[in-house]
Every structure is written in C-alpha cells, then in structure tokens.
Design a protein around this motif. Structure first.
Motif, PDB file in Angstrom:
ATOM      1  N   LEU A 157       0.833  -1.193   0.000  1.00  0.00           N
ATOM      2  CA  LEU A 157       0.000   0.000   0.000  1.00  0.00           C
ATOM      3  C   LEU A 157       0.870   1.246   0.000  1.00  0.00           C
ATOM      4  N   GLU A 158       0.580   2.153  -0.933  1.00  0.00           N
ATOM      5  CA  GLU A 158       1.274   3.444  -0.948  1.00  0.00           C
ATOM      6  C   GLU A 158       0.649   4.324   0.125  1.00  0.00           C
ATOM      7  N   ASP A 159       1.472   4.857   1.005  1.00  0.00           N
ATOM      8  CA  ASP A 159       0.915   5.617   2.133  1.00  0.00           C
ATOM      9  C   ASP A 159       1.228   7.103   2.108  1.00  0.00           C
ATOM     10  N   ASP A 160       1.848   7.580   1.037  1.00  0.00           N
ATOM     11  CA  ASP A 160       2.085   9.021   0.956  1.00  0.00           C
ATOM     12  C   ASP A 160       2.157   9.464  -0.500  1.00  0.00           C
ATOM     13  N   GLY A 161       2.183  10.773  -0.693  1.00  0.00           N
ATOM     14  CA  GLY A 161       2.265  11.322  -2.043  1.00  0.00           C
ATOM     15  C   GLY A 161       0.961  11.207  -2.811  1.00  0.00           C
ATOM     16  N   ALA A 162       1.053  11.437  -4.120  1.00  0.00           N
ATOM     17  CA  ALA A 162      -0.135  11.423  -4.972  1.00  0.00           C
ATOM     18  C   ALA A 162      -0.749  10.032  -5.085  1.00  0.00           C
ATOM     19  N   ASP A 163       0.051   8.985  -4.835  1.00  0.00           N
ATOM     20  CA  ASP A 163      -0.443   7.610  -4.971  1.00  0.00           C
ATOM     21  C   ASP A 163      -0.946   7.025  -3.657  1.00  0.00           C
ATOM     22  N   ALA A 164      -1.028   7.833  -2.623  1.00  0.00           N
ATOM     23  CA  ALA A 164      -1.472   7.332  -1.323  1.00  0.00           C
ATOM     24  C   ALA A 164      -2.836   6.656  -1.439  1.00  0.00           C
ATOM     25  N   GLY A 165      -2.949   5.464  -0.870  1.00  0.00           N
ATOM     26  CA  GLY A 165      -4.194   4.708  -0.922  1.00  0.00           C
ATOM     27  C   GLY A 165      -4.235   3.712  -2.055  1.00  0.00           C
ATOM     28  N   ALA A 166      -3.284   3.784  -2.996  1.00  0.00           N
ATOM     29  CA  ALA A 166      -3.224   2.840  -4.110  1.00  0.00           C
ATOM     30  C   ALA A 166      -2.333   1.657  -3.728  1.00  0.00           C
ATOM     31  N   TRP A 167      -2.490   0.558  -4.457  1.00  0.00           N
ATOM     32  CA  TRP A 167      -1.726  -0.656  -4.202  1.00  0.00           C
ATOM     33  C   TRP A 167      -0.803  -0.967  -5.375  1.00  0.00           C
ATOM     34  N   SER A 168       0.378  -1.482  -5.044  1.00  0.00           N
ATOM     35  CA  SER A 168       1.297  -1.997  -6.051  1.00  0.00           C
ATOM     36  C   SER A 168       1.380  -3.504  -5.845  1.00  0.00           C
ATOM     37  N   VAL A 169       0.919  -4.270  -6.833  1.00  0.00           N
ATOM     38  CA  VAL A 169       0.869  -5.725  -6.721  1.00  0.00           C
ATOM     39  C   VAL A 169       1.813  -6.347  -7.746  1.00  0.00           C
ATOM     40  N   ASP A 170       2.713  -7.213  -7.290  1.00  0.00           N
ATOM     41  CA  ASP A 170       3.637  -7.904  -8.184  1.00  0.00           C
ATOM     42  C   ASP A 170       3.078  -9.274  -8.527  1.00  0.00           C
ATOM     43  N   VAL A 171       3.025  -9.577  -9.824  1.00  0.00           N
ATOM     44  CA  VAL A 171       2.461 -10.834 -10.309  1.00  0.00           C
ATOM     45  C   VAL A 171       3.467 -11.526 -11.218  1.00  0.00           C
ATOM     46  N   VAL A 172       3.685 -12.823 -10.995  1.00  0.00           N
ATOM     47  CA  VAL A 172       4.553 -13.621 -11.854  1.00  0.00           C
ATOM     48  C   VAL A 172       3.678 -14.455 -12.778  1.00  0.00           C
ATOM     49  N   LEU A 198      -6.316 -12.106   3.908  1.00  0.00           N
ATOM     50  CA  LEU A 198      -7.565 -12.294   4.647  1.00  0.00           C
ATOM     51  C   LEU A 198      -7.290 -12.792   6.062  1.00  0.00           C
ATOM     52  N   VAL A 199      -6.346 -13.723   6.189  1.00  0.00           N
ATOM     53  CA  VAL A 199      -5.995 -14.248   7.509  1.00  0.00           C
ATOM     54  C   VAL A 199      -5.441 -13.131   8.391  1.00  0.00           C
ATOM     55  N   ALA A 200      -4.510 -12.346   7.849  1.00  0.00           N
ATOM     56  CA  ALA A 200      -3.870 -11.289   8.631  1.00  0.00           C
ATOM     57  C   ALA A 200      -4.806 -10.131   8.928  1.00  0.00           C
ATOM     58  N   ALA A 201      -5.856  -9.979   8.126  1.00  0.00           N
ATOM     59  CA  ALA A 201      -6.807  -8.883   8.347  1.00  0.00           C
ATOM     60  C   ALA A 201      -7.527  -9.014   9.678  1.00  0.00           C
ATOM     61  N   THR A 202      -7.510 -10.211  10.283  1.00  0.00           N
ATOM     62  CA  THR A 202      -8.108 -10.381  11.604  1.00  0.00           C
ATOM     63  C   THR A 202      -7.259  -9.703  12.677  1.00  0.00           C
ATOM     64  N   LYS A 203      -6.027  -9.324  12.307  1.00  0.00           N
ATOM     65  CA  LYS A 203      -5.114  -8.692  13.273  1.00  0.00           C
ATOM     66  C   LYS A 203      -5.048  -7.177  13.108  1.00  0.00           C
ATOM     67  N   GLY A 204      -5.616  -6.655  12.046  1.00  0.00           N
ATOM     68  CA  GLY A 204      -5.563  -5.219  11.798  1.00  0.00           C
ATOM     69  C   GLY A 204      -5.660  -4.925  10.317  1.00  0.00           C
ATOM     70  N   THR A 205      -5.403  -3.697   9.930  1.00  0.00           N
ATOM     71  CA  THR A 205      -5.444  -3.303   8.526  1.00  0.00           C
ATOM     72  C   THR A 205      -4.154  -3.732   7.846  1.00  0.00           C
ATOM     73  N   VAL A 206      -4.267  -4.566   6.828  1.00  0.00           N
ATOM     74  CA  VAL A 206      -3.090  -5.067   6.118  1.00  0.00           C
ATOM     75  C   VAL A 206      -2.556  -3.982   5.189  1.00  0.00           C
ATOM     76  N   THR A 207      -1.260  -3.707   5.307  1.00  0.00           N
ATOM     77  CA  THR A 207      -0.635  -2.687   4.463  1.00  0.00           C
ATOM     78  C   THR A 207       0.412  -3.273   3.524  1.00  0.00           C
ATOM     79  N   GLU A 208       0.829  -4.508   3.776  1.00  0.00           N
ATOM     80  CA  GLU A 208       1.835  -5.124   2.909  1.00  0.00           C
ATOM     81  C   GLU A 208       1.802  -6.645   3.042  1.00  0.00           C
ATOM     82  N   VAL A 209       1.938  -7.317   1.899  1.00  0.00           N
ATOM     83  CA  VAL A 209       2.043  -8.778   1.863  1.00  0.00           C
ATOM     84  C   VAL A 209       3.226  -9.112   0.965  1.00  0.00           C
ATOM     85  N   ASP A 210       4.108 -10.002   1.439  1.00  0.00           N
ATOM     86  CA  ASP A 210       5.299 -10.310   0.654  1.00  0.00           C
ATOM     87  C   ASP A 210       5.756 -11.726   0.975  1.00  0.00           C
TER      88      ASP A 210
END
Length: 210
Positions: free
Chosen positions: A90-105, A158-170
């Motif tokens: 999750l981008e948390d600052d600048g003009a892209d704040a609130g957008a997601w960058s997702v890497d796909v293979v 989804l699993v981690a969302a039970t612990k709070g707002t997910v901001t990054e998955v890697d």
C-alpha cells in the motif's frame, strides 16, 4: 441492556409549575412527545452497538477508509494480469497514497507490476525487466512454492486482516521455509506476521510495542 430509555424533559410548564414531562422510547428508536402527536429520535445503547459492529467488521475485512483491502487489491490485479501474486504494498504518501502496487509472476516466469487504485481500478501494468536478472535457483524455488500454496497472497491477506489493517504482503524465505510476511496496522501500532503457505497459521514476528 434496557431497550427502552425514559427521558425526562422540562417544558415551559415545568419552569412555571415544576411539572416534569416524561416520554419513553419505542422499540424502533423513536419516542412520542405527549400531547403533540410527533416523535423524536432517541439515541440508545443499540446505536452504539451498531457502531461497534461496524468497527469490528472493518477490522475483520481490513478495508481502509475510502479504499480497498489488500485481499481485494490482489484479486483485482490477478483478474487483470493472471498469474501468481508474490507481493502487494500500500502506498501511504504522495499522490499515490491509498493505491496498491501488486507484483504478479506469469506462467512463463515474467514479472509484472500492477497498480490498483484505492477505488479498486487498475491504473496500469508494466513488465519488471529487472526481475529477470534475479531469476536464480532461489527465486525459482520460491515461485514454485507459491504456485503450489494452499494460502496464496489473497488468502494470507484475509488471515492477517483479523489482526488489523493489512498494508503489505510479501513472500519471505528468511527462515529457510517460504511463508507470507504480512504487515498490519491497528490502533496506531504496526505489527509483522508470518502466514504459513500450507496451513494459514499466523504467528507474530514483531510489533512496534516490542
């Protein structure tokens, strides 16, 4: 919890003669004002309960205010660019704040970066040519583990969302076994978690409070 709340109201007559006029709330959250034929809205404990349930639902889904969750962003990215999602941030600052960058293979090993807006729209996708230079045996082993995982990036979020707002998955293999490394934020505290690829078991790695 009392379903009816009696509210004592001082009227002009009360000021003159000390009479107190009372009215009781109905089950629908309204109350009849004596002698007027009108109703007024009464705030009850049930309204507070509804707010609490709403907050709890937000915690369970991990949805940010005004934006999509990590799991939703991954799903959107994969619909646009099919393959295996290896990370979402999750981008948390600048003009892209609130957008997601997702890497796909992709199936052929090529890696794409898919940008997803906070409204859940794909902003664009580009091939990550730099990733081709790093395609060594370790990266291939990691990709293979992710492809066969019962819990992919979407499920891990989804699993981690039970612990709070997910901001990054890697994907992470620092411990010798590939697992999902997930970052969450709750009540201003940032925490990191590991989610097992095969069982979805979540364990905390560290927290700001540690």
């Amino acid at each position: 919890m009392k379903r009816n709340i009696v509210i004592a109201t001082l009227t002009a007559a009360a000021l003159a003669g000390g009479t107190v006029v009372a009215f009781a709330a109905n089950d629908d959250g309204t109350a009849a004002r004596p002698g007027t034929g009108t109703t007024v809205r009464v705030v009850t404990d049930r309204d507070d309960d509804a707010d609490d349930r709403s907050d709890a639902a937000e915690d369970r889904t991990g949805v940010r205010v005004g934006g999509v969750s990590a799991a939703e962003a991954v799903a959107v990215a994969l619909r646009h660019t099919p393959g295996t999602a290896v990370s979402a941030e999750l981008e948390d600052d600048g003009a892209d704040a609130g957008a997601w960058s997702v890497d796909v293979v992709r199936g052929d090993g090529t890696e794409y970066g898919v940008d997803v807006s906070g409204a859940g729209k794909v902003l664009g996708a580009h091939r990550d040519d730099e990733g081709d230079d790093d395609n060594d045996s370790e990266d291939r082993a990691e990709s293979a583990a992710l492809k066969g995982a019962r819990f992919d990036a979407h499920e891990a979020a989804l699993v981690a969302a039970t612990k709070g707002t997910v901001t990054e998955v890697d994907a992470d293999d620092d411990s010798g076994a590939v697992a999902w490394n997930v970052e969450t934020v709750k009540a201003g505290t940032t925490s990191e978690w590991r989610v097992a690829l095969d069982t979805g078991k979540i364990t905390r790695v560290q927290s700001d409070e540690d």
